[in-house]
Structure formats: structure tokens, C-alpha cells
Design a protein around this motif. Structure first.
Motif, PDB file in Angstrom:
ATOM      1  N   ALA A 184       0.829  -1.206   0.000  1.00 56.81           N
ATOM      2  CA  ALA A 184       0.000   0.000   0.000  1.00 56.81           C
ATOM      3  C   ALA A 184       0.866   1.261   0.000  1.00 56.81           C
ATOM      4  CB  ALA A 184      -0.939  -0.006   1.203  1.00 56.81           C
ATOM      5  N   LEU A 185       1.920   1.275   0.802  1.00 55.31           N
ATOM      6  CA  LEU A 185       2.789   2.446   0.888  1.00 55.31           C
ATOM      7  C   LEU A 185       3.525   2.673  -0.421  1.00 55.31           C
ATOM      8  CD1 LEU A 185       3.973   4.717   2.578  1.00 55.31           C
ATOM      9  CD2 LEU A 185       5.707   3.116   3.430  1.00 55.31           C
ATOM     10  N   ALA A 186       3.979   1.598  -1.054  1.00 54.36           N
ATOM     11  CA  ALA A 186       4.657   1.738  -2.341  1.00 54.36           C
ATOM     12  C   ALA A 186       3.714   2.340  -3.383  1.00 54.36           C
ATOM     13  CB  ALA A 186       5.176   0.387  -2.812  1.00 54.36           C
ATOM     14  N   LEU A 230       0.366   1.743 -10.082  1.00 55.28           N
ATOM     15  CA  LEU A 230       0.523   0.338 -10.465  1.00 55.28           C
ATOM     16  C   LEU A 230       1.987  -0.079 -10.495  1.00 55.28           C
ATOM     17  CD1 LEU A 230      -2.155   0.055 -13.290  1.00 55.28           C
ATOM     18  CD2 LEU A 230      -2.270  -0.904 -10.995  1.00 55.28           C
ATOM     19  N   VAL A 231       2.847   0.808 -10.974  1.00 55.97           N
ATOM     20  CA  VAL A 231       4.284   0.501 -10.989  1.00 55.97           C
ATOM     21  C   VAL A 231       4.800   0.322  -9.568  1.00 55.97           C
ATOM     22  CG1 VAL A 231       6.576   1.426 -11.501  1.00 55.97           C
ATOM     23  CG2 VAL A 231       4.767   1.585 -13.210  1.00 55.97           C
ATOM     24  N   GLY A 232       4.385   1.215  -8.658  1.00 60.42           N
ATOM     25  CA  GLY A 232       4.817   1.096  -7.266  1.00 60.42           C
ATOM     26  C   GLY A 232       4.331  -0.189  -6.625  1.00 60.42           C
ATOM     27  N   ILE A 233       3.059  -0.501  -6.821  1.00 64.29           N
ATOM     28  CA  ILE A 233       2.494  -1.736  -6.250  1.00 64.29           C
ATOM     29  C   ILE A 233       3.173  -2.969  -6.846  1.00 64.29           C
ATOM     30  CG2 ILE A 233       0.416  -3.181  -6.181  1.00 64.29           C
ATOM     31  CD1 ILE A 233      -1.228  -0.611  -5.972  1.00 64.29           C
ATOM     32  N   GLY A 234       3.308  -2.980  -8.155  1.00 63.93           N
ATOM     33  CA  GLY A 234       3.890  -4.147  -8.814  1.00 63.93           C
ATOM     34  C   GLY A 234       5.324  -4.401  -8.402  1.00 63.93           C
ATOM     35  N   SER A 235       6.129  -3.349  -8.366  1.00 66.28           N
ATOM     36  CA  SER A 235       7.534  -3.551  -8.002  1.00 66.28           C
ATOM     37  C   SER A 235       7.674  -3.969  -6.547  1.00 66.28           C
ATOM     38  CB  SER A 235       8.340  -2.265  -8.272  1.00 66.28           C
ATOM     39  OG  SER A 235       7.779  -1.162  -7.583  1.00 66.28           O
ATOM     40  N   ALA A 236       6.811  -3.460  -5.662  1.00 68.43           N
ATOM     41  CA  ALA A 236       6.851  -3.887  -4.259  1.00 68.43           C
ATOM     42  C   ALA A 236       6.498  -5.367  -4.143  1.00 68.43           C
ATOM     43  CB  ALA A 236       5.883  -3.039  -3.428  1.00 68.43           C
ATOM     44  N   MET A 237       5.494  -5.808  -4.887  1.00 68.16           N
ATOM     45  CA  MET A 237       5.112  -7.219  -4.852  1.00 68.16           C
ATOM     46  C   MET A 237       6.219  -8.103  -5.406  1.00 68.16           C
ATOM     47  SD  MET A 237       1.105  -6.851  -6.000  1.00 68.16           S
ATOM     48  CE  MET A 237       0.786  -8.613  -5.948  1.00 68.16           C
ATOM     49  N   TRP A 246      10.862   4.907 -13.750  1.00 68.57           N
ATOM     50  CA  TRP A 246      12.032   4.132 -13.313  1.00 68.57           C
ATOM     51  C   TRP A 246      12.291   4.352 -11.825  1.00 68.57           C
ATOM     52  CZ3 TRP A 246      17.530   5.729 -12.870  1.00 68.57           C
ATOM     53  CH2 TRP A 246      18.392   4.631 -12.817  1.00 68.57           C
ATOM     54  N   VAL A 247      12.204   5.615 -11.383  1.00 71.81           N
ATOM     55  CA  VAL A 247      12.383   5.933  -9.965  1.00 71.81           C
ATOM     56  C   VAL A 247      11.254   5.325  -9.132  1.00 71.81           C
ATOM     57  CG1 VAL A 247      12.406   7.812  -8.276  1.00 71.81           C
ATOM     58  CG2 VAL A 247      13.708   8.033 -10.388  1.00 71.81           C
ATOM     59  N   THR A 248      10.029   5.370  -9.664  1.00 70.51           N
ATOM     60  CA  THR A 248       8.891   4.777  -8.951  1.00 70.51           C
ATOM     61  C   THR A 248       9.097   3.283  -8.738  1.00 70.51           C
ATOM     62  OG1 THR A 248       7.390   6.437  -9.881  1.00 70.51           O
ATOM     63  CG2 THR A 248       6.401   4.423  -9.001  1.00 70.51           C
ATOM     64  N   ALA A 249       9.621   2.602  -9.751  1.00 76.20           N
ATOM     65  CA  ALA A 249       9.925   1.179  -9.601  1.00 76.20           C
ATOM     66  C   ALA A 249      10.977   0.962  -8.515  1.00 76.20           C
ATOM     67  CB  ALA A 249      10.412   0.600 -10.924  1.00 76.20           C
ATOM     68  N   ALA A 250      11.975   1.823  -8.475  1.00 76.42           N
ATOM     69  CA  ALA A 250      13.007   1.710  -7.441  1.00 76.42           C
ATOM     70  C   ALA A 250      12.406   1.925  -6.057  1.00 76.42           C
ATOM     71  CB  ALA A 250      14.114   2.732  -7.699  1.00 76.42           C
ATOM     72  N   ILE A 260      10.641  -0.111  -0.791  1.00 77.30           N
ATOM     73  CA  ILE A 260       9.582  -0.312   0.195  1.00 77.30           C
ATOM     74  C   ILE A 260       9.282  -1.800   0.364  1.00 77.30           C
ATOM     75  CG2 ILE A 260       7.142   0.089   0.711  1.00 77.30           C
ATOM     76  CD1 ILE A 260       8.866   2.523   1.163  1.00 77.30           C
ATOM     77  N   GLY A 261       9.269  -2.537  -0.753  1.00 79.43           N
ATOM     78  CA  GLY A 261       9.025  -3.968  -0.684  1.00 79.43           C
ATOM     79  C   GLY A 261      10.059  -4.715   0.131  1.00 79.43           C
ATOM     80  N   SER A 262      11.268  -4.183   0.169  1.00 74.75           N
ATOM     81  CA  SER A 262      12.317  -4.826   0.963  1.00 74.75           C
ATOM     82  C   SER A 262      12.281  -4.409   2.431  1.00 74.75           C
ATOM     83  CB  SER A 262      13.700  -4.492   0.376  1.00 74.75           C
ATOM     84  OG  SER A 262      13.973  -3.106   0.511  1.00 74.75           O
ATOM     85  N   GLY A 263      11.392  -3.449   2.760  1.00 71.16           N
ATOM     86  CA  GLY A 263      11.240  -3.036   4.153  1.00 71.16           C
ATOM     87  C   GLY A 263      12.016  -1.805   4.554  1.00 71.16           C
ATOM     88  N   LEU A 264      12.658  -1.144   3.606  1.00 73.27           N
ATOM     89  CA  LEU A 264      13.428   0.070   3.910  1.00 73.27           C
ATOM     90  C   LEU A 264      12.526   1.295   3.754  1.00 73.27           C
ATOM     91  CD1 LEU A 264      16.716  -0.873   2.009  1.00 73.27           C
ATOM     92  CD2 LEU A 264      16.233  -1.122   4.452  1.00 73.27           C
ATOM     93  N   TYR A 265      11.634   1.490   4.712  1.00 75.55           N
ATOM     94  CA  TYR A 265      10.622   2.533   4.609  1.00 75.55           C
ATOM     95  C   TYR A 265      11.228   3.929   4.506  1.00 75.55           C
ATOM     96  CZ  TYR A 265       7.489  -1.181   6.195  1.00 75.55           C
ATOM     97  OH  TYR A 265       6.793  -2.355   6.309  1.00 75.55           O
ATOM     98  N   GLU A 266      12.195   4.218   5.358  1.00 78.30           N
ATOM     99  CA  GLU A 266      12.763   5.565   5.381  1.00 78.30           C
ATOM    100  C   GLU A 266      13.404   5.922   4.043  1.00 78.30           C
ATOM    101  OE1 GLU A 266      13.467   3.160   7.472  1.00 78.30           O
ATOM    102  OE2 GLU A 266      12.878   3.795   9.498  1.00 78.30           O
ATOM    103  N   ILE A 267      14.115   4.968   3.438  1.00 79.35           N
ATOM    104  CA  ILE A 267      14.761   5.223   2.145  1.00 79.35           C
ATOM    105  C   ILE A 267      13.711   5.477   1.069  1.00 79.35           C
ATOM    106  CG2 ILE A 267      16.304   4.291   0.391  1.00 79.35           C
ATOM    107  CD1 ILE A 267      17.659   4.968   3.017  1.00 79.35           C
TER     108      ILE A 267
END
Length: 218
Positions: free
Chosen positions: A10-12, A37-44, A102-106, A111-118
Motif C-alpha cells: 500500500a505504501l509503495a 501500479l508501478v509502485g504496487i507491482g515492483s513492491a510485490m 524508473w524511480v517509482t519502480a526503485a 519499500i518492498g524490501s522493508g526500507l521505509y525511510e529510504i
């Protein structure tokens, strides 16, 4: 654990939506929904990459590289980004939007890896670059536009003279062959208008030139 993973997705999507909202307000090729969608997909993809193979890894003599899926997301974004780049009449548009995707995917991967602050920091920094630096660029350099003329061929030199008198910086000039029926040709000029120059002044000056039938600014 499950709630944490749902929060990451959700946050991504929300952070990607902030970048997409800025792009949509500028009427760019990829807007709010695309970036979400890019944010959600890359986080998943990142979550699958980190946690999706735990049952297999626990078996003996099996080793997996958890970074492989994330690496493919980076490569795959090239195809989506390329779709936002438009090459029309030798003019390239959409590069900033492609970079934003590209940045949104990053951000989604982070976020998907758990690095919220970054991820949050990266989102804020991207918004600063897209909005604040855009204003600084317009203030220091000016706004880039494309002028499209339909005019008589003999009027081309006068157009360039008028632009020079108005202190408009010109770039690439292209002229399409004259239409046999109307006798008009199409001329495209890249220009940079400083903040001291009002677009309507340019319109009025150019339309007064004999032989100029229409002027469009993009």
C-alpha cells in the motif's frame, strides 16, 4: 508479518501515486494510475523475491539468488519507460516521465524490501526534482516550446528575423515540403521563451507576417 507486507504494498502504491499525480497535473504521458501500479507491482516483485521461495530454500542442496527478480524489474521498466517516450518530427518528449517511472519502480523495490525511510526519502527527493527544479529551470533558462507554422515558403526568413527581434532563442528548424494544392509548407522551430517574454506577444508578431496562415505552440 502479513500486515507488514500489506503495508509495504500500500505504501509503495501511495508513494508512486504522489509522483504520478505531479506528472498528471502536467498532462504527461504516464499519470497517477500508471505510477501507482508501478509502485504496487515492483513492491510485490520485491516481496516475492525476498520471501516467496522460503519453502524451497529450506530444502537441502537448493540455493537461490533473492536479487534476481528485483534485477529483472529494473530491466523490465525499460520497456514501460520506452512507451512514454515520443519521437515526433525529430523532437523527443517523455524522457522525464520515463525516468519518473524508473524511480517509482526503485521506490517500490525499496519499500518492498522493508526500507521505509529510504523509500519515503526517495519519493520526497523525486518530487523536489520534478517540481522545484522545474521552476528553477524555467526561471534561469526559460520554457521550451515548439512552434508549428503553416506558411508560404517565402515567409520563412521573415519568421526567423521576427523571432530574433523578439529575442527568442531558437533551436532546431525543420521544414516539410510545400503542399501542391495550398502552396503552404509546414515549419517546426524549437524555441526557448524567457520569463520576460509573453507568449501572446510572439503570436501577435508572427501572425502579422505576410504569408503566415497559422501558428501553434506546443
Amino acid at each position: 508479518m502479513l500486515m507488514d507486507l500489506l503495508l509495504r504494498i500500500a505504501l509503495a502504491g501511495a508513494l508512486g501515486g504522489l509522483i504520478g499525480l505531479e506528472r498528471q497535473l502536467r498532462a504527461k504521458e504516464a499519470g497517477l494510475r500508471t505510477h501507482i501500479l508501478v509502485g504496487i507491482g515492483s513492491a510485490m516483485f520485491m516481496i516475492v523475491s525476498k520471501y516467496g521461495f522460503d519453502d524451497i530454500i529450506m530444502q537441502a542442496h537448493i540455493g537461490l539468488d533473492p536479487s534476481r527478480i528485483a534485477a529483472q524489474v529494473v530491466s523490465g521498466m525499460g520497456f514501460l519507460g520506452a512507451g512514454t517516450i515520443i519521437i515526433q518530427k525529430q523532437i523527443v518528449k517523455g524522457l522525464t516521465t520515463a525516468a519518473g517511472l524508473w524511480v517509482t519502480a526503485a521506490i517500490g523495490l525499496v519499500i518492498g524490501s522493508g526500507l521505509y525511510e529510504i523509500g519515503i526519502y526517495g519519493t520526497l527527493l523525486a518530487l523536489v526534482v520534478l517540481e522545484t527544479f522545474r521552476r528553477i529551470s524555467h526561471w534561469l533558462i526559460g520554457r521550451h516550446h515548439t512552434l508549428v507554422f503553416h506558411l508560404k515558403p517565402k515567409s520563412v526568413p521573415m519568421v526567423l528575423i521576427v523571432l530574433e527581434k523578439e529575442r527568442v532563442r531558437t533551436g532546431q528548424v525543420s521544414i516539410v515540403n510545400r503542399d501542391v494544392e495550398t502552396g503552404l509548407c509546414e515549419m517546426t522551430i524549437d524555441v526557448t521563451l524567457s520569463r520576460k517574454i509573453a507568449p501572446h506577444q510572439i503570436y501577435d508578431s508572427l501572425l502579422e507576417i505576410k504569408g503566415v496562415h497559422s501558428v501553434e505552440m506546443h
